[in-house]
Every structure is written in C-alpha cells, then in structure tokens.
Design a protein around this motif. Structure first.
Motif, PDB file in Angstrom:
ATOM      1  N   ILE A 173       0.837  -1.197   0.000  1.00  0.00           N
ATOM      2  CA  ILE A 173       0.000   0.000   0.000  1.00  0.00           C
ATOM      3  C   ILE A 173       0.872   1.248   0.000  1.00  0.00           C
ATOM      4  CG2 ILE A 173      -1.790   1.257   1.273  1.00  0.00           C
ATOM      5  CD1 ILE A 173      -2.599  -1.374  -0.228  1.00  0.00           C
ATOM      6  N   ALA A 174       1.996   1.202   0.693  1.00  0.00           N
ATOM      7  CA  ALA A 174       2.930   2.337   0.658  1.00  0.00           C
ATOM      8  C   ALA A 174       3.445   2.550  -0.762  1.00  0.00           C
ATOM      9  CB  ALA A 174       4.082   2.108   1.620  1.00  0.00           C
ATOM     10  N   ALA A 175       3.745   1.469  -1.476  1.00  0.00           N
ATOM     11  CA  ALA A 175       4.219   1.580  -2.858  1.00  0.00           C
ATOM     12  C   ALA A 175       3.128   2.145  -3.762  1.00  0.00           C
ATOM     13  CB  ALA A 175       4.684   0.214  -3.367  1.00  0.00           C
ATOM     14  N   LEU A 176       1.887   1.687  -3.587  1.00  0.00           N
ATOM     15  CA  LEU A 176       0.779   2.224  -4.377  1.00  0.00           C
ATOM     16  C   LEU A 176       0.534   3.695  -4.064  1.00  0.00           C
ATOM     17  CD1 LEU A 176      -1.789  -0.718  -4.316  1.00  0.00           C
ATOM     18  CD2 LEU A 176      -0.534   0.144  -6.294  1.00  0.00           C
ATOM     19  N   ALA A 183      -4.145  11.023  -0.165  1.00  0.00           N
ATOM     20  CA  ALA A 183      -4.675  10.552   1.125  1.00  0.00           C
ATOM     21  C   ALA A 183      -5.855   9.601   0.936  1.00  0.00           C
ATOM     22  CB  ALA A 183      -5.086  11.741   1.984  1.00  0.00           C
ATOM     23  N   ALA A 184      -6.557   9.720  -0.194  1.00  0.00           N
ATOM     24  CA  ALA A 184      -7.687   8.820  -0.449  1.00  0.00           C
ATOM     25  C   ALA A 184      -7.231   7.387  -0.711  1.00  0.00           C
ATOM     26  CB  ALA A 184      -8.505   9.331  -1.634  1.00  0.00           C
ATOM     27  N   LEU A 185      -5.978   7.189  -1.100  1.00  0.00           N
ATOM     28  CA  LEU A 185      -5.498   5.833  -1.415  1.00  0.00           C
ATOM     29  C   LEU A 185      -5.427   4.951  -0.170  1.00  0.00           C
ATOM     30  CD1 LEU A 185      -2.836   6.796  -4.098  1.00  0.00           C
ATOM     31  CD2 LEU A 185      -5.185   6.007  -4.454  1.00  0.00           C
ATOM     32  N   PRO A 186      -4.735   5.355   0.900  1.00  0.00           N
ATOM     33  CA  PRO A 186      -4.806   4.514   2.109  1.00  0.00           C
ATOM     34  C   PRO A 186      -6.212   4.483   2.718  1.00  0.00           C
ATOM     35  CG  PRO A 186      -3.428   6.449   2.494  1.00  0.00           C
ATOM     36  CD  PRO A 186      -3.777   6.449   1.054  1.00  0.00           C
ATOM     37  N   ALA A 187      -6.991   5.547   2.483  1.00  0.00           N
ATOM     38  CA  ALA A 187      -8.363   5.556   3.011  1.00  0.00           C
ATOM     39  C   ALA A 187      -9.210   4.474   2.344  1.00  0.00           C
ATOM     40  CB  ALA A 187      -8.994   6.937   2.820  1.00  0.00           C
ATOM     41  N   ILE A 188      -9.084   4.329   1.026  1.00  0.00           N
ATOM     42  CA  ILE A 188      -9.884   3.294   0.353  1.00  0.00           C
ATOM     43  C   ILE A 188      -9.380   1.898   0.739  1.00  0.00           C
ATOM     44  CG2 ILE A 188      -8.659   3.057  -1.856  1.00  0.00           C
ATOM     45  CD1 ILE A 188     -11.481   3.072  -3.172  1.00  0.00           C
ATOM     46  N   TYR A 189      -8.087   1.778   0.990  1.00  0.00           N
ATOM     47  CA  TYR A 189      -7.564   0.501   1.476  1.00  0.00           C
ATOM     48  C   TYR A 189      -8.187   0.165   2.836  1.00  0.00           C
ATOM     49  CZ  TYR A 189      -4.421  -3.057   3.249  1.00  0.00           C
ATOM     50  OH  TYR A 189      -3.929  -4.209   3.787  1.00  0.00           O
ATOM     51  N   VAL A 235      -6.829  -4.358  -4.483  1.00  0.00           N
ATOM     52  CA  VAL A 235      -7.325  -4.081  -5.839  1.00  0.00           C
ATOM     53  C   VAL A 235      -8.059  -2.737  -5.873  1.00  0.00           C
ATOM     54  CG1 VAL A 235      -8.950  -4.854  -7.618  1.00  0.00           C
ATOM     55  CG2 VAL A 235      -7.377  -6.487  -6.571  1.00  0.00           C
ATOM     56  N   ALA A 236      -8.851  -2.464  -4.845  1.00  0.00           N
ATOM     57  CA  ALA A 236      -9.540  -1.170  -4.792  1.00  0.00           C
ATOM     58  C   ALA A 236      -8.538  -0.023  -4.767  1.00  0.00           C
ATOM     59  CB  ALA A 236     -10.443  -1.111  -3.561  1.00  0.00           C
ATOM     60  N   THR A 237      -7.467  -0.180  -4.006  1.00  0.00           N
ATOM     61  CA  THR A 237      -6.430   0.851  -3.937  1.00  0.00           C
ATOM     62  C   THR A 237      -5.723   0.995  -5.281  1.00  0.00           C
ATOM     63  OG1 THR A 237      -6.108   0.275  -1.616  1.00  0.00           O
ATOM     64  CG2 THR A 237      -4.411   1.637  -2.639  1.00  0.00           C
ATOM     65  N   THR A 246      -5.687   4.258  -7.617  1.00  0.00           N
ATOM     66  CA  THR A 246      -4.374   4.832  -7.940  1.00  0.00           C
ATOM     67  C   THR A 246      -4.280   5.208  -9.409  1.00  0.00           C
ATOM     68  OG1 THR A 246      -3.308   3.549  -6.183  1.00  0.00           O
ATOM     69  CG2 THR A 246      -1.879   4.394  -7.927  1.00  0.00           C
ATOM     70  N   ILE A 247      -4.823   4.367 -10.284  1.00  0.00           N
ATOM     71  CA  ILE A 247      -4.685   4.602 -11.725  1.00  0.00           C
ATOM     72  C   ILE A 247      -5.958   5.139 -12.375  1.00  0.00           C
ATOM     73  CG2 ILE A 247      -2.850   2.879 -11.960  1.00  0.00           C
ATOM     74  CD1 ILE A 247      -4.987   0.945 -13.076  1.00  0.00           C
ATOM     75  N   SER A 248      -6.978   5.407 -11.586  1.00  0.00           N
ATOM     76  CA  SER A 248      -8.246   5.899 -12.132  1.00  0.00           C
ATOM     77  C   SER A 248      -8.049   7.253 -12.820  1.00  0.00           C
ATOM     78  CB  SER A 248      -9.274   6.050 -11.009  1.00  0.00           C
ATOM     79  OG  SER A 248     -10.369   6.827 -11.448  1.00  0.00           O
TER      80      SER A 248
END
Length: 196
Positions: free
Chosen positions: A2-5, A82-88, A104-106, A110-112
């Motif tokens: 998740i840190a990498a994403l 900040a939304a990336l770890p939030a969705i995770y 997968v959601a993250t 990330t690429i949306s």
C-alpha cells in the motif's frame, strides 16, 4: 504494497501540474481562497459550494506565500493521495478476511483517470471523496458495534464521533455529500432493522 501504491499515486498525481492553465472553476477557487476569511465565508454563502475547501486552500496559499496554479494544485494532489490509504482501510473494514479486495480497490483508485484528474484540479472534489470514504468506514465500524448483544459506549462512541466529524466535514466541503449521508441513513436503518 500500500505504501508503494500510495507513492505511485503521488508520482502520477504530481505530473504536469503547471501544464494546464487555470480554468473557470479553478479561478473561482483561487479567488475565494485569496480573499480574507470573513469575506470568503460571505462569498461562499452566496455560492453553490460550502467554504471548507476554500478555507484550506486559503491556509495553503498563506503557508507557501504563493498562489501559482502548480502550488495550489499540490493541495488537491495531497488530498487525492490521502484517499489511497483511506480506500484501502475501507476495503479492509468491509472485507477483513480478503485483503486482496482492499489492494485491488487501492490499485484501481491509484490509476483511475477520473481520480487523477480531480486530484490535480483546484476544486473540492478530492476532499469530498476523502470525507466520504472515511465516513463510510466509520459507519461500518459503528454498525458492527451496534450489532453486538452488549453495547458499551467505549466501543461505539468513538466511531459515532468519527462518523459525525467526517459527515460534517463532507457537508462543509460539498453539499452533494448529503446524498451519500442519505444513503448511509438508509443503509444503517436497514442493517439495524432486526437488531433493534
């Protein structure tokens, strides 16, 4: 992972921040944010959007002493990241035994392309998404505690407080958050119909 994403999301969202010129709505955001706070609140009371994002942008501009488009867009970039770890976290909250769902959601966020766009725009939509994700996760945790046979305030009260703060933050960011909160209310009532 998740840190990498999250880092990849930061890199993607930081590309070409100074390439597009300000467009009409972004210009309004900068205009509101560069006014004194009392006047900004007065102006937003007559606008279609509430003042929280503009107040944050006001502080951001004051912090950097710069209202250049690229500088202003960095606030939206950070809110989008900040939304990336939030969705995770929301994915893990919904499916605690299925970590892959959250990953997968993250990855998808990330690429949306849509999220990339709104993470670079000087508007409140990235912040509204962040509030919505946090409120949704907090509500899920709150409902899990309310389904317990023995209720203790220590279990459910922090999640009620978190949900309330995120819901209010969302409403002060984007009025359309009210639609999400209406959905949350229906979901909560349906979920608790047998318990209560």
């Amino acid at each position: 992972l998740i840190a990498a994403l999250t880092l990849a999301g930061l890199l993607l969202r930081s590309l070409r921040l100074d390439a597009p010129p300000l467009w009409w709505d972004e210009g309004y955001s900068v205009y509101f944010a560069t006014e004194p706070l009392t006047r900004m609140v007065w102006l937003t009371a007559r606008d279609i959007h509430p003042p929280l994002y503009y107040a944050l942008l006001h502080g951001w501009i004051a912090l950097w002493q710069n209202a250049a488009p690229a500088t202003d867009r960095w606030l939206s970039v950070l809110l989008g990241v900040a939304a990336l770890p939030a969705i995770y976290w929301v994915g893990r909250t919904f499916y605690p035994a299925r970590r892959a769902v959250a990953v997968v959601a993250t990855l998808l966020l990330t690429i949306s392309p849509l999220h990339l766009y709104y993470s670079q725009e000087i508007r409140m939509y990235g912040l509204a998404l962040l509030w919505g994700l946090l409120a949704t996760g907090a509500l899920w945790r709150l409902l899990a505690h309310l389904h317990q046979p023995v209720l203790t305030a220590r279990g459910w009260a922090p999640w009620l407080l978190a949900y309330t703060l995120c819901a209010v933050g969302g409403l002060f960011t984007l009025y359309y958050t009210g639609l999400l909160l209406a959905g949350h209310t229906i979901w909560a009532l349906w979920s608790l119909r047998r318990t209560w």
